[in-house]
Design a protein around this motif. Structure first.
Motif, PDB file in Angstrom:
ATOM      1  N   GLU A  19     -10.431 -24.564  31.957  1.00  0.00           N
ATOM      2  CA  GLU A  19     -10.398 -25.162  33.230  1.00  0.00           C
ATOM      3  C   GLU A  19     -11.599 -24.426  34.106  1.00  0.00           C
ATOM      4  OE1 GLU A  19      -7.930 -25.724  37.165  1.00  0.00           O
ATOM      5  OE2 GLU A  19      -6.801 -25.963  35.250  1.00  0.00           O
ATOM      6  N   LEU A  20     -11.293 -23.281  34.307  1.00  0.00           N
ATOM      7  CA  LEU A  20     -12.210 -22.395  35.049  1.00  0.00           C
ATOM      8  C   LEU A  20     -13.866 -22.254  34.562  1.00  0.00           C
ATOM      9  CD1 LEU A  20      -9.857 -19.355  35.881  1.00  0.00           C
ATOM     10  CD2 LEU A  20     -10.365 -21.018  37.315  1.00  0.00           C
ATOM     11  N   LEU A  21     -13.738 -22.386  33.090  1.00  0.00           N
ATOM     12  CA  LEU A  21     -15.180 -22.097  32.427  1.00  0.00           C
ATOM     13  C   LEU A  21     -15.862 -23.660  32.919  1.00  0.00           C
ATOM     14  CD1 LEU A  21     -14.216 -20.579  29.172  1.00  0.00           C
ATOM     15  CD2 LEU A  21     -15.750 -19.463  31.029  1.00  0.00           C
ATOM     16  N   ASP A  22     -15.098 -24.675  32.520  1.00  0.00           N
ATOM     17  CA  ASP A  22     -15.813 -25.973  32.643  1.00  0.00           C
ATOM     18  C   ASP A  22     -16.190 -26.217  34.433  1.00  0.00           C
ATOM     19  OD1 ASP A  22     -15.408 -26.416  30.037  1.00  0.00           O
ATOM     20  OD2 ASP A  22     -13.754 -27.761  30.368  1.00  0.00           O
ATOM     21  N   ALA A  23     -15.454 -25.653  35.168  1.00  0.00           N
ATOM     22  CA  ALA A  23     -15.964 -25.651  36.578  1.00  0.00           C
ATOM     23  C   ALA A  23     -16.927 -24.835  37.055  1.00  0.00           C
ATOM     24  CB  ALA A  23     -14.459 -25.201  37.538  1.00  0.00           C
ATOM     25  N   GLY A  24     -17.311 -23.924  36.157  1.00  0.00           N
ATOM     26  CA  GLY A  24     -18.410 -22.946  36.576  1.00  0.00           C
ATOM     27  C   GLY A  24     -18.065 -21.876  37.406  1.00  0.00           C
ATOM     28  N   THR A  25     -16.670 -21.454  37.228  1.00  0.00           N
ATOM     29  CA  THR A  25     -16.253 -20.448  38.001  1.00  0.00           C
ATOM     30  C   THR A  25     -16.994 -19.049  37.828  1.00  0.00           C
ATOM     31  OG1 THR A  25     -14.208 -21.365  38.207  1.00  0.00           O
ATOM     32  CG2 THR A  25     -14.033 -19.314  38.789  1.00  0.00           C
ATOM     33  N   ILE A  26     -17.299 -18.869  36.728  1.00  0.00           N
ATOM     34  CA  ILE A  26     -17.764 -17.612  36.366  1.00  0.00           C
ATOM     35  C   ILE A  26     -19.546 -17.730  35.751  1.00  0.00           C
ATOM     36  CG2 ILE A  26     -15.703 -16.338  35.737  1.00  0.00           C
ATOM     37  CD1 ILE A  26     -16.659 -16.399  32.961  1.00  0.00           C
ATOM     38  N   GLY A  27     -19.921 -19.045  36.238  1.00  0.00           N
ATOM     39  CA  GLY A  27     -21.415 -19.353  35.597  1.00  0.00           C
ATOM     40  C   GLY A  27     -21.507 -19.376  34.386  1.00  0.00           C
ATOM     41  N   ASP A  28     -22.966 -19.022  34.124  1.00  0.00           N
ATOM     42  CA  ASP A  28     -23.162 -19.079  32.596  1.00  0.00           C
ATOM     43  C   ASP A  28     -22.494 -18.052  32.075  1.00  0.00           C
ATOM     44  OD1 ASP A  28     -24.860 -21.325  33.098  1.00  0.00           O
ATOM     45  OD2 ASP A  28     -26.612 -20.112  33.148  1.00  0.00           O
ATOM     46  N   VAL A  29     -21.805 -18.232  30.675  1.00  0.00           N
ATOM     47  CA  VAL A  29     -21.005 -17.380  30.141  1.00  0.00           C
ATOM     48  C   VAL A  29     -21.967 -16.651  29.050  1.00  0.00           C
ATOM     49  CG1 VAL A  29     -19.111 -16.954  28.270  1.00  0.00           C
ATOM     50  CG2 VAL A  29     -19.106 -18.711  30.062  1.00  0.00           C
ATOM     51  N   TYR A  30     -21.953 -15.282  29.272  1.00  0.00           N
ATOM     52  CA  TYR A  30     -22.379 -14.352  28.202  1.00  0.00           C
ATOM     53  C   TYR A  30     -22.039 -13.721  27.083  1.00  0.00           C
ATOM     54  CZ  TYR A  30     -25.336 -13.796  32.740  1.00  0.00           C
ATOM     55  OH  TYR A  30     -26.185 -14.176  33.823  1.00  0.00           O
ATOM     56  N   GLU A  31     -20.720 -13.306  27.215  1.00  0.00           N
ATOM     57  CA  GLU A  31     -19.976 -12.760  26.280  1.00  0.00           C
ATOM     58  C   GLU A  31     -18.292 -13.301  26.230  1.00  0.00           C
ATOM     59  OE1 GLU A  31     -19.553  -8.106  25.498  1.00  0.00           O
ATOM     60  OE2 GLU A  31     -17.723  -8.902  26.639  1.00  0.00           O
ATOM     61  N   VAL A  32     -17.892 -13.541  24.950  1.00  0.00           N
ATOM     62  CA  VAL A  32     -16.543 -13.931  24.809  1.00  0.00           C
ATOM     63  C   VAL A  32     -15.841 -12.918  23.762  1.00  0.00           C
ATOM     64  CG1 VAL A  32     -14.708 -15.508  24.030  1.00  0.00           C
ATOM     65  CG2 VAL A  32     -16.821 -16.406  25.061  1.00  0.00           C
ATOM     66  N   ARG A  33     -14.679 -12.403  24.124  1.00  0.00           N
ATOM     67  CA  ARG A  33     -14.019 -11.278  23.224  1.00  0.00           C
ATOM     68  C   ARG A  33     -12.710 -11.920  22.844  1.00  0.00           C
ATOM     69  NH1 ARG A  33     -14.714  -5.325  25.436  1.00  0.00           N
ATOM     70  NH2 ARG A  33     -13.062  -5.075  23.661  1.00  0.00           N
ATOM     71  N   THR A  34     -12.343 -12.145  21.455  1.00  0.00           N
ATOM     72  CA  THR A  34     -10.790 -12.439  21.216  1.00  0.00           C
ATOM     73  C   THR A  34     -10.285 -11.557  20.250  1.00  0.00           C
ATOM     74  OG1 THR A  34     -11.755 -14.002  19.431  1.00  0.00           O
ATOM     75  CG2 THR A  34     -11.186 -14.754  21.519  1.00  0.00           C
ATOM     76  N   THR A  35      -8.957 -11.356  20.499  1.00  0.00           N
ATOM     77  CA  THR A  35      -8.185 -10.201  19.555  1.00  0.00           C
ATOM     78  C   THR A  35      -6.719 -10.911  19.175  1.00  0.00           C
ATOM     79  OG1 THR A  35      -9.025  -8.481  20.991  1.00  0.00           O
ATOM     80  CG2 THR A  35      -7.178  -7.944  19.590  1.00  0.00           C
ATOM     81  N   ASP A  36      -6.567 -10.609  17.871  1.00  0.00           N
ATOM     82  CA  ASP A  36      -5.168 -10.995  17.265  1.00  0.00           C
ATOM     83  C   ASP A  36      -4.890 -10.011  16.266  1.00  0.00           C
ATOM     84  OD1 ASP A  36      -2.889 -12.128  16.365  1.00  0.00           O
ATOM     85  OD2 ASP A  36      -3.660 -14.208  16.661  1.00  0.00           O
ATOM     86  N   TYR A  96      -2.490  -3.054  11.967  1.00  0.00           N
ATOM     87  CA  TYR A  96      -2.272  -2.089  13.097  1.00  0.00           C
ATOM     88  C   TYR A  96      -1.884  -3.005  14.444  1.00  0.00           C
ATOM     89  CZ  TYR A  96      -7.043  -2.767  14.077  1.00  0.00           C
ATOM     90  OH  TYR A  96      -8.494  -3.231  14.189  1.00  0.00           O
ATOM     91  N   GLN A  97      -1.120  -2.370  15.405  1.00  0.00           N
ATOM     92  CA  GLN A  97      -0.725  -2.992  16.697  1.00  0.00           C
ATOM     93  C   GLN A  97      -1.937  -2.737  17.556  1.00  0.00           C
ATOM     94  OE1 GLN A  97       1.954  -4.801  17.173  1.00  0.00           O
ATOM     95  NE2 GLN A  97       1.566  -5.410  19.118  1.00  0.00           N
ATOM     96  N   PRO A  98      -2.610  -3.651  18.398  1.00  0.00           N
ATOM     97  CA  PRO A  98      -3.848  -3.079  19.187  1.00  0.00           C
ATOM     98  C   PRO A  98      -3.385  -2.066  20.211  1.00  0.00           C
ATOM     99  CG  PRO A  98      -3.365  -5.306  19.677  1.00  0.00           C
ATOM    100  CD  PRO A  98      -2.019  -4.789  18.431  1.00  0.00           C
ATOM    101  N   ALA A  99      -4.146  -1.330  20.886  1.00  0.00           N
ATOM    102  CA  ALA A  99      -3.745  -0.357  22.059  1.00  0.00           C
ATOM    103  C   ALA A  99      -3.367  -1.594  23.193  1.00  0.00           C
ATOM    104  CB  ALA A  99      -5.073   0.350  22.675  1.00  0.00           C
ATOM    105  N   PRO A 100      -2.340  -0.922  23.937  1.00  0.00           N
ATOM    106  CA  PRO A 100      -1.742  -1.856  24.945  1.00  0.00           C
ATOM    107  C   PRO A 100      -2.594  -2.442  26.069  1.00  0.00           C
ATOM    108  CG  PRO A 100      -0.552   0.327  24.705  1.00  0.00           C
ATOM    109  CD  PRO A 100      -1.730   0.428  23.773  1.00  0.00           C
ATOM    110  N   VAL A 101      -3.776  -1.862  26.216  1.00  0.00           N
ATOM    111  CA  VAL A 101      -4.569  -2.388  27.215  1.00  0.00           C
ATOM    112  C   VAL A 101      -5.621  -3.501  26.684  1.00  0.00           C
ATOM    113  CG1 VAL A 101      -4.751  -0.194  28.525  1.00  0.00           C
ATOM    114  CG2 VAL A 101      -6.366  -0.500  26.633  1.00  0.00           C
ATOM    115  N   THR A 102      -5.537  -3.799  25.431  1.00  0.00           N
ATOM    116  CA  THR A 102      -6.112  -4.633  24.487  1.00  0.00           C
ATOM    117  C   THR A 102      -5.872  -6.293  25.197  1.00  0.00           C
ATOM    118  OG1 THR A 102      -6.425  -3.494  22.569  1.00  0.00           O
ATOM    119  CG2 THR A 102      -6.947  -5.790  22.346  1.00  0.00           C
ATOM    120  N   GLU A 103      -7.083  -7.085  25.526  1.00  0.00           N
ATOM    121  CA  GLU A 103      -6.547  -8.530  25.818  1.00  0.00           C
ATOM    122  C   GLU A 103      -6.653  -9.360  24.727  1.00  0.00           C
ATOM    123  OE1 GLU A 103     -11.362  -8.087  26.019  1.00  0.00           O
ATOM    124  OE2 GLU A 103      -9.563  -6.820  25.671  1.00  0.00           O
ATOM    125  N   ARG A 104      -5.936 -10.447  25.006  1.00  0.00           N
ATOM    126  CA  ARG A 104      -5.949 -11.458  24.093  1.00  0.00           C
ATOM    127  C   ARG A 104      -7.381 -12.184  24.056  1.00  0.00           C
ATOM    128  NH1 ARG A 104      -2.269 -15.465  21.876  1.00  0.00           N
ATOM    129  NH2 ARG A 104      -0.775 -13.844  21.848  1.00  0.00           N
TER     130      ARG A 104
END
Length: 332
Positions: A136-153, A238-246
């Motif tokens: 929703e935030l991306l489609d509304a342009g809240t952070i403007g043009d997207v440069y980078e996406v990171r995902t972790t599982d 391994y379990q990722p480091a606690p600071v790792t974002e989803r």
């Protein structure tokens, strides 16, 4: 009888999570038949669900008055079951990965389009409230043009040779961890990047599960046609480091990040906000969305189109790792 009658194809493993969804939405959709090659599994699931058991899904498709099927089979069996269901005129919910090769993807697309059935990919993590809010935030342009996406599982998987079954073989799994659990952060990446994938590469590793034929960990880079670059990390070792974002996303005006249960955005202007949600059962939400799509004749969130795009990313990543190049994402 439910409004939508479903035949469950494959009664073990992930089917239990899907069944939770049918129980929650029993007024609209329900399992009336179940097919599993193991007779005892078919009988047990049939008894549990009040559904007619079969050991051959082809026989189930012929004999039962079904509106749809839910495919919960091992990876290498998905293509054949999708094609059979489509040819029988049944709508389809299929577990990930949709299929394993470009040729199989072409078969799936042809069967679904020729027979005019709805296919929904079981991409359950898209039903996390944090993902919906991010979109929703991306489609509304809240952070403007997207440069980078990171995902972790990533998680510490306690598989061993006695319990891993068909997943230990590249022939039946399609590779290793990347095409299994790694499929989740890949479809999430596709959903958030907002473009079509054009090239990818990967570094594959086997850190701990040495008995596997495929990798137990992967790092992937993906470029999309809108200029977005994706970075993906996934592992059973391994379990990722606690600071790792989803997931996290950086754009021209700021960024956002999520651990799956909360989401924060922060703009260069100083504006910031954080949202929190109670944990949800994404499989229940997934089945409800499938029912809504069929009853309202609307497009599911992810169809064969997205399922094939995700597969294209993975196949390019595997090819890039094999050849030590950046490989094109083949369009099927």
């Amino acid at each position: 009888m439910p409004q939508i009658k479903v035949g469950l194809v494959g009664g073990g493993g992930i089917a239990a999570a899907h069944i939770r969804g049918y129980r929650e939405h029993a007024d609209r959709i329900g399992i009336t038949a179940v097919a599993d090659a193991v007779q005892q599994t078919a009988v047990d699931r049939g008894g549990e669900l009040g559904a007619t058991p079969y050991t051959d899904y082809h026989r189930m498709l012929e004999a039962e008055d079904l509106d749809a099927v839910d495919i919960c089979l091992p990876h290498h069996l998905h293509r054949d079951a999708i094609v059979a269901a489509a040819q029988a005129g049944k709508h389809i919910l299929c577990e990930k990965p949709l299929c394993l090769t470009a040729d199989e993807a072409a078969d799936v697309r042809a069967a679904v389009r020729t027979n005019d059935v709805t296919l929904m990919c079981a991409h359950n993590q898209l039903f996390l409230p944090a993902v919906a809010k991010a979109k929703e935030l991306l489609d509304a342009g809240t952070i403007g043009d997207v440069y980078e996406v990171r995902t972790t599982d990533s998680f510490y998987n306690d598989f061993d040779p006695a319990t891993m079954g068909w997943r230990a073989s590249s022939k039946t799994s399609g590779g290793g961890e990347l095409i299994d659990t790694g499929y989740h952060p890949t479809y999430l990446m596709l959903h958030l990047a907002g473009g079509s994938p054009v090239e990818a590469t990967a570094m594959l590793s086997t850190h701990r599960l040495k008995f596997m034929e495929g990798e137990d960990s992967a790092q992937v880079l993906i470029r999309f046609d809108n200029g977005v670059v994706g970075q993906l990390v996934t592992s059973w070792a391994y379990q990722p480091a606690p600071v790792t974002e989803r997931f996290s996303i950086v754009g021209e005006l700021g960024s956002l990040h999520s651990n799956g249960n909360s989401l924060t955005y922060q703009l260069r202007s100083g504006e910031t906000d954080t949202f929190h949600w109670e944990p949800v059962d994404t499989f229940v939400a997934e089945v409800g969305h499938f029912a809504d799509s069929l009853l309202n004749k609307t497009r599911p969130l992810h169809t064969d189109e997205e399922g094939i795009a995700v597969l294209g990313i993975l196949l390019a990543a595997y090819e890039g790792a094999r050849t030590k190049t950046i490989a094109p994402v083949l369009q099927t």
